[in-house]
Design an enzyme around this catalytic site. Sequence first.
Site, PDB file in Angstrom:
ATOM      1  CG  ASP A  76      18.436   6.728 -16.520  1.00  0.00           C
ATOM      2  OD1 ASP A  76      18.968   5.638 -16.268  1.00  0.00           O
ATOM      3  OD2 ASP A  76      18.121   7.549 -15.643  1.00  0.00           O
ATOM      4  CG  HIS A  84      20.639  14.287 -13.150  1.00  0.00           C
ATOM      5  ND1 HIS A  84      21.299  14.744 -12.031  1.00  0.00           N
ATOM      6  CD2 HIS A  84      20.614  12.932 -13.057  1.00  0.00           C
ATOM      7  CE1 HIS A  84      21.671  13.699 -11.297  1.00  0.00           C
ATOM      8  NE2 HIS A  84      21.268  12.603 -11.888  1.00  0.00           N
TER       9      HIS A  84
END
Length: 446
Positions: A382, A322
């Site tokens: 996700d 991320h």
Amino acid sequence: MTLYEKLAKDAVASSDIDKSLFDTFSVKRGLRNADFSGVLVGLTTIGDVEGYDKVDGKLVPKDGKLFYRGVELKDLAKGFQSKQRHGFEETAYLLLSGSLPNTEELKAFTKELEEERHLPPFFSKNMILSLRGRDIMNMLARSVLGLYTADDNAEDLSPENLLKQAVSLIAKFPVIVAYSYFGMRHSFQKKSLVIRHPQPGLSTAENFLYMLKGDNYSKLEADLLDLSLVIHAEHGGGNNSSFTTRVVSSAQTDTYSAIAAALGSLKGGLHGGANLKVMDMMENIKANVQNWRDEKEIKAYLLKILNKEAFDNTGKIYGIGHAIYTNSDPRAVLLKEKAEALAIEKGRLDEFHLYAAIERLAPQVFYDFKGANAKVICANVDFYSGFVYDCLQIPKEIYTPIFAVSRIAGWCAHRIEEVTFSSKRIIRPAYKNVCDRIDYIELDNR
């Protein structure tokens, strides 16, 4: 060579900028600093994302935290979950107003959402069902622009009117997405057209599942969808779609134009569609890893992915890593806690354990592959959201639209802050032109 082939060739050639010039002029590509942290472009009181500390100019990894108006997401989720109630409505209230609602305020807000779910007369037929579309995000953006015509005060930028528009959009997004999906399915997949009207007394998550599946959903399913809506509702002003909202809003345009722009951003494959790539990758892993409990076999296949020898040959392990989070993504932590119970209910516990094994093993494979200077990475939200949606039997076509159903609350909060409390300056960064100057040539001499 056709006209468009020639235009494309010339356009590509003229856009070929010497990459060394980015360093020459200290350009912050992607509005990122050299250490990949974001360039500071504004101030906000809405959301805060913590993934590292900066000590002596260096990024120091830590467990991730996400705050909504100063309230830590973990505490917010535990608060409503401990009382066995859904939390998206109070989350939306918190983001819009800046404070948690009391019982009466939450009741009034929920009632207003219930009343605002109904679409304008003939809107469903004329805007959603008659104007066919293959992509739900485009249908949603088109519908948002269509709602401008039904708003007598569409251009009113007063705080009260901005909040009315925000509540209306938060309420209508799930309805538009559900109707758009069935319209697309009917037009392009030759399946039955199903239109279920929102039901009073149901939460946003329950209503969305009802419009998709009728009464065929469990309490756990509704709880998981509600949690998903809460954890996707806001993620700071720097994420691409929220920043888009603020950029467009800084021009003092109307709410519907600003939100349509945000939807265009979220639709992009580098923003809202990441969980679809995770799902595709996981299908590939499940097909090629024979023993899902063999960590050596899993690590070997992950290494093949990093070496661009497997899956889509990009060298990416989707759902791992991320821009801000390092040791952990708090959204992924919360979703994983509930996902295991859902996997048990759906008979997919072995698959969940495979996800958990990859979450644990992928960072180490990545560090071994990249070397000592590799960025600290973790599973992001996700990684598990696609699995959860699949367990809920939600069609892949509406994975990203669900993101929009949630994030509309954050977008509207950022719009209100930008329009009402910002410096009232249009956002206008600079681009350095590096094109050589050339003389104009008469048409006959070209």
